[in-house]
Design an enzyme around this catalytic site. Structure first.
Site, PDB file in Angstrom:
ATOM      1  N   ASP A  13       0.816  -1.214   0.000  1.00  0.00           N
ATOM      2  CA  ASP A  13       0.000   0.000   0.000  1.00  0.00           C
ATOM      3  C   ASP A  13       0.852   1.268   0.000  1.00  0.00           C
ATOM      4  OD1 ASP A  13      -2.309  -1.657   0.166  1.00  0.00           O
ATOM      5  OD2 ASP A  13      -1.837  -1.944   2.271  1.00  0.00           O
ATOM      6  N   LYS A  16       1.954   1.925  -5.157  1.00  0.00           N
ATOM      7  CA  LYS A  16       2.629   1.358  -6.345  1.00  0.00           C
ATOM      8  C   LYS A  16       1.799   1.563  -7.601  1.00  0.00           C
ATOM      9  CE  LYS A  16       3.166  -2.776  -4.637  1.00  0.00           C
ATOM     10  NZ  LYS A  16       2.790  -2.556  -3.238  1.00  0.00           N
ATOM     11  N   GLY A  40      -4.319  -4.559  -4.512  1.00  0.00           N
ATOM     12  CA  GLY A  40      -5.284  -3.567  -4.992  1.00  0.00           C
ATOM     13  C   GLY A  40      -4.527  -2.314  -5.340  1.00  0.00           C
ATOM     14  N   GLN A 224       2.127  -6.337  -3.283  1.00  0.00           N
ATOM     15  CA  GLN A 224       2.568  -6.409  -1.886  1.00  0.00           C
ATOM     16  C   GLN A 224       3.960  -5.743  -1.768  1.00  0.00           C
ATOM     17  OE1 GLN A 224       1.351  -9.802  -3.101  1.00  0.00           O
ATOM     18  NE2 GLN A 224      -0.585  -8.796  -2.809  1.00  0.00           N
TER      19      GLN A 224
HETATM   20  P1  IMP Z   1      -2.513 -12.993   1.879  1.00  0.00           P
HETATM   21  O1  IMP Z   1      -1.611 -12.388   0.851  1.00  0.00           O
HETATM   22  O2  IMP Z   1      -3.968 -12.814   1.582  1.00  0.00           O
HETATM   23  O3  IMP Z   1      -2.172 -14.418   2.173  1.00  0.00           O
HETATM   24  O4  IMP Z   1      -2.269 -12.192   3.269  1.00  0.00           O
HETATM   25  C1  IMP Z   1      -1.028 -12.284   3.969  1.00  0.00           C
HETATM   26  C2  IMP Z   1      -0.643 -10.937   4.555  1.00  0.00           C
HETATM   27  O5  IMP Z   1      -0.318 -10.040   3.497  1.00  0.00           O
HETATM   28  C3  IMP Z   1      -1.764 -10.240   5.351  1.00  0.00           C
HETATM   29  O6  IMP Z   1      -1.167  -9.526   6.424  1.00  0.00           O
HETATM   30  C4  IMP Z   1      -2.352  -9.269   4.352  1.00  0.00           C
HETATM   31  O7  IMP Z   1      -2.968  -8.171   4.991  1.00  0.00           O
HETATM   32  C5  IMP Z   1      -1.101  -8.855   3.595  1.00  0.00           C
HETATM   33  N1  IMP Z   1      -1.387  -8.388   2.236  1.00  0.00           N
HETATM   34  C6  IMP Z   1      -1.690  -9.123   1.144  1.00  0.00           C
HETATM   35  N2  IMP Z   1      -1.863  -8.350   0.056  1.00  0.00           N
HETATM   36  C7  IMP Z   1      -1.641  -7.090   0.464  1.00  0.00           C
HETATM   37  C8  IMP Z   1      -1.642  -5.835  -0.221  1.00  0.00           C
HETATM   38  O8  IMP Z   1      -1.859  -5.720  -1.434  1.00  0.00           O
HETATM   39  N3  IMP Z   1      -1.362  -4.745   0.552  1.00  0.00           N
HETATM   40  C9  IMP Z   1      -1.089  -4.834   1.876  1.00  0.00           C
HETATM   41  N4  IMP Z   1      -1.060  -5.980   2.546  1.00  0.00           N
HETATM   42  C10 IMP Z   1      -1.339  -7.099   1.850  1.00  0.00           C
END
Ligand code: IMP
Length: 426
Positions: A13, A16, A40, A224
């Site tokens: 976040d 990007k 997102g 991410q």
């Molecule tokens: P997952 O990717 O859904 O397995 O989540 C694993 C961790 O990554 C969690 O703490 C999510 O909140 C974080 N996470 C996954 N995608 C994003 C993103 O696009 N932005 C911020 N945090 C993310």
């Protein structure tokens, strides 16, 4: 022409989407290299906001080919819904290419993501519950279904039969959940989704190398960020892929010698969503102020993000593990009107000063940030178009970041719009 990698340097976040969009206008290809629709990316063009999850940011430029690389995990129904939504707003998605080697997110991945989070109770990771971790786990276990399997119903069904049998046993016996219907999954994926996805499937590795060989600009776009990286992040509070720059090579089939520019995106403060250590985390009024001013709520999930001061120990680490060649600073405007701004320059571990991110995570959980305080600035930055439009204190803040991070800052974002940034030569 060598490739440019765009990588998040914090916990995601960082903005990007805006940066990749900005850089994409000069790119022939924009290739997503990992993650899935847990990401997102928000892009604001002419006052209109586009929230992208899977489709690479380059889609908004007619001369750019957006590619979903082999390192991404794809829910085809989400991809198609996103394409439909873009088309409805006049964005042409017909150039999109999806790697046949990308893995599919299947219905049982969602079930397992939810079930494991539930069973972890208060130790849950706070995942996005989009099936990301279970899909990557199946990839590593070599029982995943790939995008290319949509082109071969016989193979798809053979693989599905074996996997669904196993997943249903786990769901029923371990998590006390209902079994999934294999035929229904096959019908949905093969009859409804495959005919629409098939024309998008292509040889992404070949396409990327042809562009590089032809001297065209190629961008490898991460989702991410560094501290959510499976290997380099705050494990287990991470995502299940490699957002770091090395992941860009694996997730697209481009070797390291084909990359000569790594843009590290850093927000002027930090946020994280989900659980995990966060030395500079803020609470109270200042936290609320950053969240409200920075609109720090998940693009997809709507979750409130945890805010904190900029951590330069982390940024320095991110510069190293990604070979960052320049830093793009985002959301500098959000810090306006603060009397002082703080940056964390080291950690204190019971009287011991640490200048690096400790390799032992228990230490990271207990450290206290050592702050440097800089004067804030009153001015609204949103109309700045040149570095000289920024007040002295904002320029000093940028210089301090470059100095501590060990990489130059090349631009600073001053608002959500595509044109709201200034070039910096630090
Ligand atoms: P997952 O990717 O859904 O397995 O989540 C694993 C961790 O990554 C969690 O703490 C999510 O909140 C974080 N996470 C996954 N995608 C994003 C993103 O696009 N932005 C911020 N945090 C993310």
């Amino acid at each position: 022409m060598p490739a440019t990698v765009v990588v998040g340097t914090q916990w995601g976040d960082e903005g990007k989407g805006k940066l990749t969009d900005l850089l994409a206008k000069d790119m022939r290809l924009v290739v997503r290299y990992q993650g899935g629709h847990n990401a997102g990316h928000t892009i604001v063009v002419g006052g209109e906001s586009f929230a992208l999850q899977l489709v690479p940011s380059g889609v908004l430029y007619p001369s750019t080919v957006p590619v979903i690389g082999n390192g991404v995990v794809v829910d085809p129904s989400v991809l198609l819904a996103e394409c439909d939504a873009l088309e409805a707003r006049g964005v042409d998605t017909s150039r999109l290419v999806v790697s046949g080697n990308a893995h599919l997110i299947m219905p049982y991945h969602y079930e397992l993501d939810r079930a494991t989070e539930r069973s972890l109770g208060r130790n849950k990771l706070g995942t996005t519950k989009r099936g990301i971790g279970p899909a990557y786990a199946d990839k590593a276990a070599r029982i995943g279904l790939r995008v290319q399997d949509l082109l071969d119903p016989k193979i798809f069904r053979q693989k599905l039969e074996v996997v669904v049998r196993e997943k249903n046993a786990v769901l029923a016996k371990v998590y006390n959940r209902l079994a999934l219907d294999e035929d229904e999954i096959a019908r949905r994926y093969l009859d409804e989704l495959a005919p629409r996805i098939a024309p998008m499937i292509g040889d992404s590795v070949g396409i990327v190398h042809d562009a590089l060989d032809a001297g065209e600009n190629v961008m490898l776009e991460g989702a991410q960020a560094t501290f959510l990286d499976l290997d380099h992040g705050t494990y287990p509070y991470v995502t299940s892929s490699n957002p770091t720059a090395g992941g860009a090579c694996v997730g697209t089939g481009v070797g390291p010698r084909d990359v000569d520019r790594v843009v590290g995106i850093a927000k002027a403060y930090i946020t994280r969503v989900g659980a995990g250590p966060f030395p500079t985390e803020l609470d109270g009024e200042l936290a609320d102020l950053l969240v409200e001013r920075g609109h720090e709520y998940g693009t997809n999930t709507g979750r409130r993000r945890r805010p904190g001061w900029l951590d330069l120990v982390m940024l320095r680490h991110a510069v190293r593990v990604n070979s960052v060649s320049e830093i793009a600073l985002t959301k500098l405007d959000v810090l306006s009107k603060l009397e002082v701004v703080k940056v964390c320059v080291a950690y204190d571990d019971g009287g011991r000063r640490l200048d690096r991110v400790p390799y032992h995570q228990s230490v990271l959980h207990r450290v206290v940030p050592v702050y440097e305080e800089l004067p804030g600035w009153e001015e609204d930055l949103s109309a700045a178009t040149s570095i000289t439009d920024l007040p002295r204190a904002a320029r000093d803040y940028i210089a301090c970041i470059a100095d501590h991070a060990g990489a130059p800052v090349s631009l600073a974002g001053v608002g959500p719009g595509r044109e709201q940034y200034v070039h910096v030569a630090s």
